[in-house]
Design an enzyme around this catalytic site. Structure first.
Site, PDB file in Angstrom:
ATOM      1  N   LYS A  38       0.830  -1.201   0.000  1.00 52.13           N
ATOM      2  CA  LYS A  38       0.000   0.000   0.000  1.00 52.13           C
ATOM      3  C   LYS A  38       0.868   1.255   0.000  1.00 52.13           C
ATOM      4  CE  LYS A  38      -2.434   0.801   3.794  1.00 52.13           C
ATOM      5  NZ  LYS A  38      -2.153   2.138   4.402  1.00 52.13           N
ATOM      6  N   SER A  39       1.947   1.240   0.788  1.00 51.74           N
ATOM      7  CA  SER A  39       2.836   2.399   0.860  1.00 51.74           C
ATOM      8  C   SER A  39       3.427   2.730  -0.502  1.00 51.74           C
ATOM      9  CB  SER A  39       3.960   2.137   1.860  1.00 51.74           C
ATOM     10  OG  SER A  39       3.454   2.012   3.167  1.00 51.74           O
ATOM     11  N   GLY A 108      -5.012   8.244   6.307  1.00 53.54           N
ATOM     12  CA  GLY A 108      -4.103   9.277   6.789  1.00 53.54           C
ATOM     13  C   GLY A 108      -3.031   9.594   5.765  1.00 53.54           C
ATOM     14  N   SER A 178       6.307  10.560   9.122  1.00 54.44           N
ATOM     15  CA  SER A 178       7.055  10.824   7.887  1.00 54.44           C
ATOM     16  C   SER A 178       6.129  11.217   6.744  1.00 54.44           C
ATOM     17  CB  SER A 178       7.856   9.592   7.494  1.00 54.44           C
ATOM     18  OG  SER A 178       6.991   8.510   7.196  1.00 54.44           O
ATOM     19  N   ASP A 302       3.404   0.235  12.408  1.00 54.22           N
ATOM     20  CA  ASP A 302       2.332  -0.621  11.893  1.00 54.22           C
ATOM     21  C   ASP A 302       2.498  -2.073  12.327  1.00 54.22           C
ATOM     22  OD1 ASP A 302       0.985   1.442  10.692  1.00 54.22           O
ATOM     23  OD2 ASP A 302       1.850   1.116   8.719  1.00 54.22           O
ATOM     24  N   ARG A 375      -5.401  -3.317  11.373  1.00 50.68           N
ATOM     25  CA  ARG A 375      -4.297  -4.059  11.974  1.00 50.68           C
ATOM     26  C   ARG A 375      -4.681  -4.685  13.315  1.00 50.68           C
ATOM     27  NH1 ARG A 375      -0.712  -3.309   8.119  1.00 50.68           N
ATOM     28  NH2 ARG A 375      -0.561  -1.260   7.137  1.00 50.68           N
TER      29      ARG A 375
END
Length: 418
Positions: A38-39, A108, A178, A302, A375
């Site tokens: 996903k990142s 987010g 970040s 995470d 999560r």
């Protein structure tokens, strides 16, 4: 991005809002591909739009967060078509819409990535989302807007901004998320001029900035660390890029966690050369089987829930750098404590620290709550696969891993979805 021969990663799972899962004790066995990162998908989608050219990305998993970023790119004028796991981006009209509204859902990453881009437009831009999303920190951008005379109006479900961001030197805190730094990098790349970002230490989650820089370099952008706390953005022509999104270590960790409680799963589609910070989970999982190790998770928050779950089923552990867990989809420390207490366990809280004592977990008939946090749902599902039990609110997995329950069922999980 490395290409893989894995077949279609996953089927989407779309439970109803009150869906729940009932587990019987079981062991999982088989081969599974970790879902796409996903990142990385967020970063490559935005990089493709910034390139100004046609790009094709494959291996995209349409989680709620990724759909939010796709919707925001469309609202800003990018033309996007999807075909199975492929996304085709044409960005001739990117950033040319008038006073757009961006729907960020509960993401987010999406919200923090797009606010600086919105501040480049010189127009009113409204970003909307869930109430919980706007309870999460945005002070970095609020202060940036105040210091530069930009509009920043926030309420319970939206923020409206208007500004004319310039290429110059910016100072930004490195101890909140970040994502603020990445968002500012995207905006400064769009402005196509020399700029600097000075990061005020401590600098947490540096690995995520490395992911951003790596993704943007694929499109020709020149972004680099001038020193430990300074990022330099250079003038550079961007170009088209097409490739496949690599597998996700963050969600792969939840699959691999079953192996540490008796299952036999071969988790594939994880690039051994990946820059993903959550790649550290393999080392942490090995250590967690020892005698109450200590971990710093400030660079991999995470992983917190799944690490707590495994520590509770092993010999316990101590975790530092836990304050950032408070500002996720739930307060993840408190959420895990509440649910572990239903099973006869619990957590002990200290100053930026959480201790997981060794504990005997047993399902006692009280339904586990997913806290609307993907999560938490997956971490507690790992535990329930060992001891049996019921968890509600499982639709939260759609945020990052829609196929989670389908995948574990294919591996032999005895779980009834209702």
């Amino acid at each position: 991005m490395e290409k893989y021969d894995c077949k279609e990663i996953t089927d989407n799972f779309s439970p109803s809002l009150d869906a729940r899962a009932i587990f019987e004790p079981c062991k999982l066995k088989g081969v599974i591909c970790a879902p796409p990162s996903k990142s990385m998908a967020h970063r490559y989608l935005i990089g493709a739009a910034l390139s100004g050219e046609k790009c094709i990305l494959s291996g995209v998993d349409y989680s709620e967060d990724i759909l939010a970023s796709i919707d925001c790119l469309k609202a800003l004028g990018a033309e996007i078509k999807t075909d199975k796991d492929m996304v085709i981006i044409n960005s001739d009209n990117f950033m040319k819409t008038d006073n757009p509204t961006l729907e960020c859902r509960e993401s987010g990453s999406t919200l923090r990535f797009f606010i600086p881009l919105a501040l480049c437009m010189g127009k009113r831009v409204t970003l909307k989302g869930s109430t919980r999303l706007f309870e999460r920190p945005l002070e970095v951008y609020e202060n940036l807007c105040r210091d530069n005379g930009f509009m920043f109006e926030k309420d319970t479900n939206s923020v409206t901004v208007c500004g004319n961001l310039k290429s110059k030197s910016y100072k930004i805190r490195g101890d909140i998320s970040s994502q603020f730094i990445t968002g500012l990098i995207f905006a400064l790349i769009y402005l196509k001029d020399e700029a600097l970002i000075e990061i005020i230490p401590p600098f947490e989650s540096r690995s995520y900035i490395n992911l951003t820089i790596s993704a943007l370099k694929s499109f020709g952008a020149e972004v680099e660390f001038a020193d430990e706390y300074t990022i330099r953005i250079k003038k550079s022509p961007m170009h088209s890029y097409s490739g496949r999104i690599e597998g996700d270590y963050s969600n792969g960790a939840f699959l691999d966690a079953f192996n540490y409680i008796g299952s036999e799963i071969d988790v594939q589609n994880l690039n051994a050369c990946s820059l993903q910070g959550d790649k550290v989970y393999k080392e942490y999982f090995e250590r967690i089987s020892g005698e109450a190790p200590t971990f710093d998770i400030s660079d991999c928050p995470d992983l917190g829930p799944v690490l707590f779950a495994l520590a509770a089923m092993k010999n316990g552990a101590v975790f530092t750098g836990t304050d950032r867990l408070k500002a996720k989809e739930s307060d993840r420390g408190m959420a895990m404590d509440e649910e572990l207490r239903k099973l006869g366990g619990g957590l002990v809280f200290g100053d930026n620290m959480i201790t997981v004592p060794k504990q005997e977990l047993k399902y006692r008939g009280e339904v586990i709550d997913g806290h609307n946090d993907h999560r938490i749902v997956m971490a507690m599902s790992v535990i329930l696969s060992k001891i049996g039990g019921e968890i509600c609110g499982i639709d939260a997995v759609k945020k990052s891993y829609p196929g989670f329950f389908n995948d574990i069922q294919k591996l032999g999980a005895k779980v009834d979805i209702r």
